[in-house]
Design an enzyme around this catalytic site. Structure first.
Site, PDB file in Angstrom:
ATOM      1  N   HIS A 289       0.842  -1.207   0.000  1.00  0.00           N
ATOM      2  CA  HIS A 289       0.000   0.000   0.000  1.00  0.00           C
ATOM      3  C   HIS A 289       0.876   1.255   0.000  1.00  0.00           C
ATOM      4  O   HIS A 289       0.717   2.142  -0.842  1.00  0.00           O
ATOM      5  CB  HIS A 289      -0.903  -0.042   1.240  1.00  0.00           C
ATOM      6  CG  HIS A 289      -1.747   1.178   1.434  1.00  0.00           C
ATOM      7  ND1 HIS A 289      -3.102   1.164   1.221  1.00  0.00           N
ATOM      8  CD2 HIS A 289      -1.441   2.449   1.815  1.00  0.00           C
ATOM      9  CE1 HIS A 289      -3.588   2.368   1.466  1.00  0.00           C
ATOM     10  NE2 HIS A 289      -2.599   3.173   1.828  1.00  0.00           N
ATOM     11  N   GLU A 290       1.793   1.320   0.948  1.00  0.00           N
ATOM     12  CA  GLU A 290       2.613   2.540   1.059  1.00  0.00           C
ATOM     13  C   GLU A 290       3.504   2.713  -0.167  1.00  0.00           C
ATOM     14  O   GLU A 290       3.741   3.834  -0.616  1.00  0.00           O
ATOM     15  CB  GLU A 290       3.456   2.518   2.333  1.00  0.00           C
ATOM     16  CG  GLU A 290       2.657   2.372   3.635  1.00  0.00           C
ATOM     17  CD  GLU A 290       1.471   3.313   3.752  1.00  0.00           C
ATOM     18  OE1 GLU A 290       1.497   4.412   3.154  1.00  0.00           O
ATOM     19  OE2 GLU A 290       0.496   2.943   4.442  1.00  0.00           O
TER      20      GLU A 290
HETATM   21  N1  BES Z   1      -1.535   8.121   4.183  1.00  0.00           N
HETATM   22  C1  BES Z   1      -1.962   7.093   5.065  1.00  0.00           C
HETATM   23  C2  BES Z   1      -1.648   7.350   6.502  1.00  0.00           C
HETATM   24  C3  BES Z   1      -2.404   8.484   7.110  1.00  0.00           C
HETATM   25  C4  BES Z   1      -3.746   8.373   7.270  1.00  0.00           C
HETATM   26  C5  BES Z   1      -1.777   9.624   7.537  1.00  0.00           C
HETATM   27  C6  BES Z   1      -4.443   9.424   7.828  1.00  0.00           C
HETATM   28  C7  BES Z   1      -2.466  10.665   8.089  1.00  0.00           C
HETATM   29  C8  BES Z   1      -3.811  10.570   8.217  1.00  0.00           C
HETATM   30  C9  BES Z   1      -1.326   5.744   4.704  1.00  0.00           C
HETATM   31  O1  BES Z   1      -1.021   5.567   3.357  1.00  0.00           O
HETATM   32  C10 BES Z   1      -2.342   4.703   5.035  1.00  0.00           C
HETATM   33  O2  BES Z   1      -3.293   4.576   4.322  1.00  0.00           O
HETATM   34  N2  BES Z   1      -2.134   3.998   6.142  1.00  0.00           N
HETATM   35  C11 BES Z   1      -3.080   3.035   6.631  1.00  0.00           C
HETATM   36  C12 BES Z   1      -2.527   1.669   6.567  1.00  0.00           C
HETATM   37  C13 BES Z   1      -2.853   1.114   5.236  1.00  0.00           C
HETATM   38  C14 BES Z   1      -2.062  -0.053   4.863  1.00  0.00           C
HETATM   39  C15 BES Z   1      -4.310   0.803   5.067  1.00  0.00           C
HETATM   40  C16 BES Z   1      -3.386   3.395   8.041  1.00  0.00           C
HETATM   41  O3  BES Z   1      -2.630   4.144   8.623  1.00  0.00           O
HETATM   42  O4  BES Z   1      -4.380   2.907   8.573  1.00  0.00           O
HETATM   43 ZN    ZN Z   2      -2.621   5.120   2.143  1.00  0.00          ZN
END
Ligand code: BES
Ligand code: ZN
Length: 844
Positions: A289-290
């Site tokens: 994902h990342e």
């Molecule tokens: N960009 C997000 C992380 C994020 C979310 C930062 C909300 C600030 C505010 C990252 O790409 C993401 O989606 N992370 C998920 C995990 C993912 C594998 C589903 C998360 O943090 O839950």
């Molecule tokens: Zn994300």
């Protein structure tokens, strides 16, 4: 609502020189930031938050400035517009908020240590340096960092370090990028490195609290994910390095900072010799994902936060596309069906839910956008629909053009639809807008009326709602040729049913593959035709029938009692998908029975009947060469057997515990949680409780800690429950990032529910102070709504939360959750008697 102007309109940065001097000892830092850019106006505003600004200079001259805390702004009046260079000096404090620049705490051999890391999405870069903190304000960055450095420590940032002088670390200039993707970290780290075929240096970093072999799995997945994306996107990875760093304290799950991705330890590190398949799959999908974001999000970024879905929905789909390509034997799309699909269908059925695309301005509202079930799961489901509609060739061609057109820049949802539309020749945006802009989804009713096969669509709701007459453009995916590809009207007559049935030679079906975001309500004729044949259907179809019926029952459109007799038909399936759907329905029946009652006994009898043969077949010990399906099914079966109080299950779990009492970590990871929980439920004493809590404190293995959390919260003794709740506010035992899980599982324990509910109400202010800034704060309320089932609890919930309805970021959650609990209370009241009769009958 206040109209906020985007600061980018007044000042367009091109380049930043950022110097930071950070002191861990006294938790302070100072900084000097020079921003060169183009002033469109003499009155400009630059973002800052919680910084003490000492001076603002332009060309060596001091400028006067005003701080506007409402807007997180430094307001500056410039002598003229045009090319401008501003130098801002400031001081600030490091706080434990897991936002901006913040410390992470951990222990190695009993010694307390910390590393510093950052989290800037969504609007926290402004807490580290003054900037135009908007995704559209892309610029290049030169980062220089000094800190209270000790020998052997490592420092990382988005780009490689180019030199070190007088204790200052200088990093290479970044590509043009958004502020929310800047990151750095330092401390006593260990790492493993490799490179991709194309020469990108890939690394994994962690604290030294972990055996170094725990980095291997992530390194392999990261490398192969990047190689996959370079090929799939037909676009090279744009940076020389890709670092993955696990931080001990982390508010989200992971964060796609360009070139320096940060993760919760649980989502990056694992023991290659003892980790369950589902945990490996989870870690792999998080990494994928990342890394999908490194292109989609980082190289091309949404213009504004209203198009957040563009980032997250896309990465959520790509994590499955990538993992499916690099580990095909995992059939990872099955996990999509058992996690994302039901979560989207459940939440999107509550009136008041947000749409995937949401207009937004204020920072608190931006954080409230991150609804996992909608922006992630439903959004990914939308893109899966698009992928099914246009095919992979057009998807890849469209993406390649999209990256080429917008690289190092920004884009909107419209830009993506037009790239995919051009590549496929299909008007993608016409189909997708109905899904993107409207909340909710339809149930398609299929019926035989006067001999004619007919379908109609209507929004599906669970709980109180207001019908709004919404219609969707629905990809129907029927197995009958005469059904149109897209259904956009309210009603449609397909043709003479008996002729169609005869020609097709099989039952009428819609949404084959379960890739479109709707459910089907078949009438009696069509449903019994399907059910006659159900065990010969593929697993997705079986899951789908059970899932749609369960949702229809939650929405009061079919009776739960009518589903109960179907369950036994699925109980000998060897498919993880079918078992997941089966036990989801079965576990849902628990809400109808009062704890410790005869009804509960009857339900346990049914669980025994459902699980006993599979329990004998699968047992406690994973077999060396068993199928993935067996590995993934075992947890459902063990959980059911233990709930059923199957004597054999309880005693063999106890034996496993006793045999491994001095090395609990080495219990097979796939069954460990059940062994530990069984011990707490059936053989608990104070010594055991203390032993598990100590193991929790001492262990650095995230999945073992998860297992211990589940076990410890199964505690039944009231004084131990009280003791545990005291630890909720002790960050040395339970980190704030993990507290919600503890609270939820304690609340779900009938013996502890009152104590957990009393705690959150009494210490709500503490909770708000500690994790209130977190974008996932509202989910503390969500988890309560997943548990409560009685009228008394509904009243208490309303008494406590209704006065908080106007809290920014909580409004939607509170009003949705009241509907969720109220619907459950009504459902139980109305159907309890018939459901219990059906349970008794099915258990016979
Ligand atoms: N960009 C997000 C992380 C994020 C979310 C930062 C909300 C600030 C505010 C990252 O790409 C993401 O989606 N992370 C998920 C995990 C993912 C594998 C589903 C998360 O943090 O839950
Ligand atoms: Zn994300």
């Amino acid at each position: 609502m206040t109209e906020f102007k985007h600061f980018f309109e007044t000042f367009q940065p091109e380049h930043y020189e950022i110097f930071l001097d950070i002191n861990r000892e006294n938790k302070k830092f100072s900084g000097k930031t020079t921003i060169s850019g183009n002033a469109k106006n003499t009155k400009i505003a630059i973002h800052e938050k919680d910084l003490t600004i000492k001076s603002v200079q332009s060309d060596g001259h001091d400028l006067s400035f005003n701080i506007d805390p409402e807007l997180d702004a430094i307001k500056i009046e410039l002598p003229q517009t045009g090319k401008t260079s501003l130098t801002i000096s400031y001081r600030a404090t490091l706080t434990d908020s897991m936002m901006g620049i913040y410390p992470s705490y951990y222990e190695v051999n009993g010694e307390k240590k910390q590393i510093i890391g950052t989290q800037f999405e969504t609007t926290f870069a402004r807490q580290a340096f003054p900037c135009i903190d908007e995704p559209e304000a892309k610029a290049t960055f030169d980062l220089a960092i000094k800190f209270d450095e000790k020998p052997g420590e490592t420092i990382l940032a988005n780009m490689p370090e180019v030199r070190e002088k007088d204790g200052v670390h200088y990093f290479d200039t970044t590509m043009r990028m958004s502020t929310y993707l800047i990151a750095f970290a330092f401390g006593d780290l260990q790492s493993k490195k490799t490179s991709t075929k194309s020469g990108v240096e890939v690394s994994v970093y962690s604290t030294k609290a972990h055996p170094i072999k725990q980095l291997d799995f992530a390194l392999d997945i990261a490398k192969r994910s990047i190689e996959f994306y370079e090929e799939f996107y037909q676009t090279p990875y744009p940076l020389p390095q890709s670092n993955q760093l696990a931080l001990p304290d982390f508010s989200a799950g992971a964060m796609e900072n360009w070139g320096l991705v940060t993760y919760r330890e649980a989502y990056l590190l694992l023991d290659p010799d003892n980790t369950a398949l589902n945990t490996k799959q989870l870690v792999a999908t998080v990494i994928a994902h990342e890394l999908a974001h490194q292109w989609f999000g980082d190289l091309v970024t949404m213009k504004w936060w209203d198009d957040l879905w563009l980032n997250e929905s896309f990465a959520n789909m790509m994590e499955y596309v990538a993992v499916d390509a690099i580990e095909p034997s995992w059939n990872i799309w099955e996990t999509f069906q058992t996690s994302d699909v039901p979560s989207a269908l459940q939440r999107d059925a509550t009136d008041g839910v947000q749409s995937v695309h949401v207009q937004v301005e204020h920072p608190a509202e931006i954080d409230a956008l991150f609804d996992g079930a909608i922006v992630y799961a439903k959004g990914a489901r939308m893109l899966v629909m698009v992928r099914a509609l246009i095919g992979d060739d057009a998807l890849r061609k469209g993406l390649k053009n999209y990256f080429a057109a917008h690289h190092y820049g920004n884009a909107t949802g419209h830009d993506l639809w037009s790239a995919l539309g051009d590549a496929s020749g299909i008007d993608v945006s016409a189909v997708m807008n109905s899904w993107l802009e409207q909340p909710g989804y339809p149930a398609v009713a299929a019926a035989v009326v006067n001999g004619k096969l007919t379908i109609s669509q209507q929004q599906f709701f669970i709980g109180e709602n207001q019908e709004a007459g919404r219609l969707w453009q629905i990809p129907l995916n029927s197995n009958y040729d005469s059904v149109p590809a897209i259904f956009a009207d309210k009603n449609l007559t397909i043709g003479d049913y008996s002729e169609l049935r005869k020609a097709a030679g099989e039952p009428f079906r819609l949404n084959i593959g379960n890739n479109s975001h709707f459910i089907v309500k078949y009438d009696k004729t069509l449903l019994s035709d399907i059910l006659d044949d159900i065990n010969s259907f593929d697993s997705v179809s079986q899951l789908q029938i059970l899932q749609d019926l369960r949702l229809l029952a939650e929405g009061r459109q079919v009776l739960y009692a009518d589903i109960v007799p179907l369950l036994m038909r699925f109980s000998s399936s060897r498919s993880m998908l079918v078992n997941a759907a089966l036990y989801r329905v079965a576990n849902n029946l628990k809400k109808f029975v009062t704890p410790k009652s005869d009804e509960e006994k009857a339900l346990k009898v049914l669980f025994e009947k459902l699980s006993s043969k599979q329990f004998i077949r699968l047992g406690w010990k994973p077999k060396p060469s068993e199928s993935n399906d067996d590995q993934l099914t075992r947890p459902y079966v063990l959980n059911a057997a233990l709930y059923a109080e199957n004597d054999d299950a309880i005693s063999s779990a106890h034996d496993l515990f006793v045999d491994n009492a001095d090395k609990l970590l080495s219990l097979p990871a796939g069954v460990r949680v059940y062994v530990l929980a069984n011990e707490m439920k059936s053989f608990a004493n104070t010594a055991l409780f203390d032993k598990l809590l100590t193991a929790y404190h001492d262990s650095s293995d995230a999945s073992f800690k998860e297992d211990l959390r589940v076990a410890i919260t199964s505690v039944t003794d009231s004084s131990l429950i009280a003791h545990l709740i005291e630890k909720f506010e002790d960050a040395d035992v339970i980190k704030p990032q993990d507290l919600r899980g503890w609270f939820y599982s304690l609340l779900a324990n009938n013996n502890a529910q009152q104590a957990a509910w009393d705690w959150i109400r009494k210490d709500w202010d503490w909770l708000e102070d500690t994790v209130g800034g977190d974008m996932e704060f509202a989910t503390y309320i969500t988890v309560i709504s997943m548990v409560f089932r009685t009228p008394e609890r509904l009243t208490e919930f309303k008494e406590f939360f209704e006065p908080k309805l106007n809290t920014p970021g909580l409004t939607r959650e509170i009003s949705m959750d009241i509907k969720v609990i109220a619907n459950r209370v009504d459902l139980v009241e109305a159907e309890k008697t018939s459901v219990i009769a059906a349970i008794l009958e099915a258990g016979r």
